[in-house]
Scaffold this motif. Sequence first.
Motif: not given
Length: 269
Positions: A104-132
Motif C-alpha cells: 500500500v503506497f501511503g504518502i503525505g506532505s511531511g510535518w516533523f521538523e527535526r527530520d528535515y533539519l537533521e537530514y538537510g531537507y528544506d522544511f518550508g511551510s505547510v503550503g509549500s510541502r502540500l504543493d510539492a
Amino acid sequence: MTHRPTRIGVQLAPQHTTMQATIDAARRLEEMGVDAVFGWDHFFPLSGDADGAHFEATAQLAAWAVATERVQIGPLVFCNSYRNPDLLADVARTIDHISRGRFVFGIGSGWFERDYLEYGYDFGSVGSRLDALAAALPRIRARWERLNPPPVGAMPILIGGKGERKTLPLVARHADIWHSFVGPDELPHKLDVLREQCDALGRDVDEIEVSNGASVRDGVGGVGFERLDALHAAGTRMLTIPLSGDDTPDGYALDRVPAFLEWRDRKNA
C-alpha cells in the motif's frame, strides 16, 4: 454507500526496539489475522527518548515483505519531501514485487521538523510541502507506468491528512484510501467536502476507502469501542491501531489487538 468490509490495521512504530522485533511483530500480526501492517517514515522517535533506537522506513518495509505472506504492508505514511518522486515510485514498485502485490503506497506532505533539519531537507511551510506533494503524485504515477516491470497490480495509494483546500482535492484525484485522525463529529463534513471534490472530477467517492487512526484509549482499561462505532457509522472502514516498541517491557503490546479483531468481525458479520 458501497458495501466495503471493515478492516483492522496495526502501525508498528519502529522506535525503541530492534529490527528483528519489528519483523517478528509483523509476522505475528499476520498470524493473528490483521488486514494491514503499517510503518512510518521518520528518522527519530516521536515519543519517549527522542534519541532512542529507530529505523528507516523503506528497508524495514522490504524486510516485512519478505517475512510475511498475506497481510498488506505499507508506510503510514511516506514523507514526500525525503526522496525524489521517481525514486520513491521505484522503491515502492520494488517492495510491491518483494511482497507479491501486497504493498500500500501511503504518502503525505511531511510535518516533523527535526527530520528535515537533521537530514538537510528544506522544511518550508505547510503550503509549500502540500504543493510539492501535488507536483509529485503525477510523477509517481507516471513512473509506475514506465517501469519495467511495473507494479504487480493496481497498487493502492493512501493519502494522509484532512485539509479541505489542498489535501482533500489530492485525495479525490489520486487516492484509493484516505487516512486521517478526524473525529466522528467532524468526519461527515469532511466526507461531504471529499464528495464535492470527487463529483467535480466525475469520480465516485465510494471508490475511496475511509481510514482512521484508532486511539490508544479505544478498547483499553474498560473503555469500549463507542468512538470506533461512531466512526464506522459515519463511513470509516479501516481502523489502524498504533503500537510502539516500548509499549511494554517486552515490546509491542500485541495483546491489545484481538479485541479490535473481534470488533471488526462483529461489523462484518
